[in-house]
Design a protein around this motif. Structure first.
Motif, PDB file in Angstrom:
ATOM      1  N   ALA A  85      -3.704   4.263  -1.656  1.00 13.19           N
ATOM      2  CA  ALA A  85      -4.667   4.814  -0.701  1.00 13.19           C
ATOM      3  C   ALA A  85      -4.579   6.338  -0.792  1.00 13.19           C
ATOM      4  O   ALA A  85      -3.562   6.882  -1.248  1.00 13.19           O
ATOM      5  N   LYS A 117      -7.551  -0.401   3.014  1.00 13.76           N
ATOM      6  CA  LYS A 117      -7.054  -1.100   1.816  1.00 13.76           C
ATOM      7  C   LYS A 117      -6.374  -2.435   2.144  1.00 13.76           C
ATOM      8  O   LYS A 117      -5.901  -3.129   1.248  1.00 13.76           O
ATOM      9  N   ILE A 126       0.848  -1.197   0.000  1.00 18.54           N
ATOM     10  CA  ILE A 126       0.000   0.000   0.000  1.00 18.54           C
ATOM     11  C   ILE A 126       0.880   1.242   0.000  1.00 18.54           C
ATOM     12  O   ILE A 126       1.781   1.389   0.833  1.00 18.54           O
ATOM     13  N   VAL A 150      -0.989  -0.839  -4.281  1.00 18.11           N
ATOM     14  CA  VAL A 150      -2.367  -0.508  -3.934  1.00 18.11           C
ATOM     15  C   VAL A 150      -2.338   0.925  -3.422  1.00 18.11           C
ATOM     16  O   VAL A 150      -1.615   1.227  -2.468  1.00 18.11           O
TER      17      VAL A 150
END
Ligand code: PLP
Length: 363
Positions: free
Chosen positions: A97, A114, A74, A95
């Motif tokens: 955020a 997430k 993330i 990923v």
């Protein structure tokens, strides 16, 4: 013209480079070791491993933290693309955020949303030199069993509760690219307190060798040269002084520009010492172009970091990322960086304030 970036290179750098040239040993050697030792000491960590760029430092650190194919990492979309690309280089999945409106850094609450079974690491960036929300991230990492890699490319000499950037997570990385606060032209560093991580990073930058011609893993040639390390050592001796100047300039700008309606000056969280790699203001999006052309006319350099969050670039869009991170998408339309570097004189600072405050907003 007051440029946005002005490197400080002196006789000391020149002499140090000449000494390396005269030694005839140009590749990774004694100077790199000296730079690493001094750097680790500066950041208050046990190990520092020099590389040939901030990107290769990120790649090496992810490898050394055992991030691999199938793992989710993330990170923030509001960063230089290298942060996300390094995750892809390890075959892992970035990923994204969303960020906080005031620090432009990853928002811990959005990060926690997430997390999946595949999440292995958090990769916060100390954007513009403001450390990420260390305590909140550590809580999340402990709760979910994740590692933290800090992208401190912009944050040398920044502090969070008196700890230096580069020491917050399981590992951190720096960049010494020509526009950063400490420069070697190209170059990077990994910092960590974990001996195993350090050992893996050293091997990864040197073709995965454990000893000469014993190849344990896939590796790369990510080594720094002694010429660059010689520049780095001299820069490091001066960094504190340069950071103090940046901070002083930023406080002056905060005081003066804070009085202008419609301008949001950078915030500094409690317990944080900002390194002000960039001094970034937020203006109404419809007025940013007007301000940019006005500053140009007035001879003030400025830059937009970043005009688009990473997830909306063509490469990431093709991978399926879509607009769904409203804070970063909005900030990228409103942000503007103006000079804050250590060469600015009092007169320069006054000129900058005058130029910003005389922008023809109403047009
Ligand atoms: C500059 C930078 C990098 C990449 O560093 P290079 O030395 O250019 O490879 C990575 N992350 C951030 C946040 C940066 O600003």
């Amino acid at each position: 013209m007051i440029p946005l970036v002005k490197p400080l290179l002196t006789e000391e750098e020149r002499n140090a480079v000449m000494k390396v040239l005269e030694s005839g040993m140009l590749a990774q050697g004694k100077k790199v070791k000296e730079f690493e030792d001094r750097f680790a000491d500066f950041c208050g960590v046990n190990y520092a491993i020099a590389t040939n760029s901030g990107t290769s430092a990120l790649h090496s650190a992810l490898h050394s933290l055992d991030i691999k194919k199938g793992d989710e990492v993330i990170t923030t979309p509001f960063t230089f693309v290298a942060t996300a690309n390094a995750i892809l280089m390890q075959g892992a999945t970035p990923v994204f955020a969303d960020i906080e409106e005031d620090t432009f850094n990853l928002d811990p609450k959005k990060v926690e949303e997430k997390i999946t079974e595949k999440t292995k690491a958090l990769l916060p960036v100390d954007l513009f030199g403001h450390p990420y929300e260390v305590a909140s991230f550590q809580k999340i990492a402990d709760k979910h069993g994740l590692v933290i890699l800090e992208d401190a490319a912009q944050a040398i000499d920044a502090r969070y509760e008196n700890k230096k950037a580069g020491s917050f997570g399981d590992a951190a990385t720096f960049s010494f690219y020509a526009t950063k606060n400490l420069i070697t032209g190209e170059g990077g560093m990994i910092t960590t307190n974990d001996e195993k991580v350090a050992e893996k990073a050293r091997s990864f930058r040197h073709h995965g060798q454990s000893q000469q011609y014993e190849y344990e893993t896939l590796g790369y040639n990510y080594r720094m040269t002694d010429i660059l390390a010689a520049i780095g050592v001299e820069q490091l001796k001066r960094i504190k002084e340069m950071t103090l100047k940046r901070r002083k300039n930023a406080l002056f700008l905060n005081d003066e520009l804070g009085k202008i309606d419609g301008i949001t000056t950078p915030s500094i969280r409690k317990g944080v010492d900002h390194s002000f790699h960039q001094y970034s203001i937020v203006v109404p999006s419809e007025k940013r172009d007007i301000l940019v052309s006005h500053l140009k006319e007035e001879g003030i350099g400025c830059g937009i970091y970043y005009p688009k969050p990473v997830h909306l670039s063509p490469f990431f869009r093709r991978m399926g990322f879509k607009a769904q991170l409203p804070v970063s998408e909005n900030i990228s339309r409103c942000i503007l960086s103006i000079p804050v570097h250590s060469h600015l004189s009092e007169e320069d600072l006054k000129k900058i304030v005058l130029a910003v405050s005389s922008a023809p907003w109403e047009k």
